[in-house]
Design a protein around this motif. Sequence first.
Motif, short mmCIF file in Angstrom:
data_model
loop_
_atom_site.label_atom_id
_atom_site.label_comp_id
_atom_site.label_asym_id
_atom_site.label_seq_id
_atom_site.Cartn_x
_atom_site.Cartn_y
_atom_site.Cartn_z
N ILE A 1 0.82 -1.14 0.04
CA ILE A 1 0.21 -0.06 0.10
C ILE A 1 0.88 1.31 -0.19
CG2 ILE A 1 -1.87 1.28 1.25
CD1 ILE A 1 -2.87 -1.20 2.44
N LEU A 2 1.89 1.46 0.87
CA LEU A 2 3.05 2.58 0.85
C LEU A 2 3.81 2.47 -0.26
CD1 LEU A 2 3.84 2.05 4.71
CD2 LEU A 2 2.42 3.95 3.67
N LYS B 1 3.37 11.88 -3.38
CA LYS B 1 2.35 11.38 -2.87
C LYS B 1 2.12 11.53 -1.32
CE LYS B 1 0.32 8.64 -6.15
NZ LYS B 1 -1.27 8.47 -6.34
N ARG B 2 3.06 12.20 -0.79
CA ARG B 2 3.36 12.07 0.70
C ARG B 2 3.79 13.50 1.25
NH1 ARG B 2 7.57 8.20 3.16
NH2 ARG B 2 7.23 9.60 4.65
N GLU B 3 3.78 14.52 0.22
CA GLU B 3 4.60 15.74 0.87
C GLU B 3 3.87 16.54 1.91
OE1 GLU B 3 2.63 18.37 -2.85
OE2 GLU B 3 4.58 18.24 -2.77
N HIS C 1 4.34 9.23 10.38
CA HIS C 1 3.36 8.88 11.60
C HIS C 1 1.94 9.34 10.69
CE1 HIS C 1 1.45 7.89 15.10
NE2 HIS C 1 0.73 9.25 15.30
N ALA C 2 1.66 10.27 10.11
CA ALA C 2 0.50 10.69 9.58
C ALA C 2 0.12 10.00 8.56
CB ALA C 2 0.74 12.15 9.28
N LEU C 3 1.13 9.58 7.61
CA LEU C 3 1.15 8.64 6.45
C LEU C 3 0.50 7.19 7.04
CD1 LEU C 3 1.49 8.47 3.42
CD2 LEU C 3 3.78 7.57 3.82
N LEU C 4 1.00 6.67 7.90
CA LEU C 4 0.58 5.43 8.57
C LEU C 4 -0.88 5.65 8.87
CD1 LEU C 4 1.52 2.75 8.98
CD2 LEU C 4 2.29 3.30 11.21
N ILE C 5 -1.21 6.57 9.88
CA ILE C 5 -2.51 6.79 10.40
C ILE C 5 -3.47 6.74 9.22
CG2 ILE C 5 -4.02 8.20 11.34
CD1 ILE C 5 -1.72 9.11 13.07
N LYS C 6 -3.30 7.48 8.03
CA LYS C 6 -4.01 7.63 6.73
C LYS C 6 -4.08 6.23 6.17
CE LYS C 6 -6.68 9.48 3.74
NZ LYS C 6 -7.87 10.21 4.16
N CYS C 7 -3.27 5.50 5.99
CA CYS C 7 -3.02 4.02 5.46
C CYS C 7 -3.80 3.14 6.14
CB CYS C 7 -1.56 3.56 5.34
SG CYS C 7 -1.33 1.96 4.76
N LEU D 1 -11.74 -0.67 3.91
CA LEU D 1 -11.83 -1.63 2.92
C LEU D 1 -11.54 -3.00 3.59
CD1 LEU D 1 -9.40 0.25 0.27
CD2 LEU D 1 -11.89 -0.42 0.19
N ASN D 2 -11.60 -2.99 5.03
CA ASN D 2 -11.55 -4.27 5.86
C ASN D 2 -10.24 -5.19 5.41
OD1 ASN D 2 -12.42 -6.11 7.71
ND2 ASN D 2 -13.49 -7.19 6.13
N ILE D 3 -9.23 -4.41 5.37
CA ILE D 3 -8.05 -5.21 5.17
C ILE D 3 -6.73 -4.87 6.27
CG2 ILE D 3 -8.05 -5.93 2.78
CD1 ILE D 3 -6.41 -3.29 2.38
N GLU D 4 -7.08 -4.13 7.23
CA GLU D 4 -6.25 -3.72 8.43
C GLU D 4 -5.77 -4.80 9.25
OE1 GLU D 4 -9.96 -3.52 10.99
OE2 GLU D 4 -9.38 -3.34 8.55
N HIS D 5 -6.50 -5.98 9.21
CA HIS D 5 -5.99 -7.09 9.92
C HIS D 5 -4.89 -8.15 9.21
CE1 HIS D 5 -9.41 -8.68 7.46
NE2 HIS D 5 -9.04 -9.67 7.68
N ILE D 6 -4.89 -7.75 7.90
CA ILE D 6 -3.79 -8.46 7.20
C ILE D 6 -2.54 -7.56 6.64
CG2 ILE D 6 -5.51 -9.99 6.15
CD1 ILE D 6 -5.42 -8.67 3.62
#
Length: 227
Positions: A104-105, A114-116, A121-127, A134-139
């Motif tokens: 994803i990253l 894409k990240r300017e 930390h904020a990028l990871l939170i947004k991810c 999308l129900n994929i945070e557990h994988i």
Amino acid sequence: MIPIIDVKNLKYSYKNGKIILDIKEFIVNKGEKIFLFGPSGCGKTTFLSTLAGIIPAHEGSLKVFGTEFIGAKTSVKDRIRGSQMGYIFQMFNLIPYLNVLDNILLPTKLNPKKREKLDNHALLIKCKEIAKALNIEHIFLKKANEISVGQQQRVAAARALLGSPKLIIADEPTSSLDAEAREMFLENLFAQCDAQKTTLIFVSHDKGLAKFFPRQIALPEINRAQI
């Protein structure tokens, strides 16, 4: 208001001279969700690749975010595509040995635009926000080749959505899913596009999906080329 995409008399042909695209007009406005459909072989992927600046057309006018792509340098098209577009490929194009989070990253590592506006930390939170929707945070820590096709599809969508692109181009992303999974995917994708005010061009040969979109366009009806 300047259209997101403004096509006038666009032509694209193979090296042998065979014309694949001959589009008199195609206009996409901000916030639209467009379903572009047609049978296999009618030029859908070629048209998308032209809109994204991946392959060059040499005749007519193709303005993307107000920039003329006909005759533009590859670097100009690459910059616009990298900073303002997300692309969901039919085959997803995930890196099999990377885990879900790194897949994803990946675009944010390849394209700083894409990240300017976000630190790590904020990028990871947004991810995580997008992945949860999308129900994929557990994988997150599973490798791409260890998850189902439906999960791979949602990972590809999350990757395209990260960075709040102004335009998402989706090329047959639901072709390997059953009807229930397709509808669920569209609901999630629409919700994320609405939240980020992202315009969507969704391409498929499955006309059954047309009912979910406010605007439907049959490519054979606007493409004057005889393929």
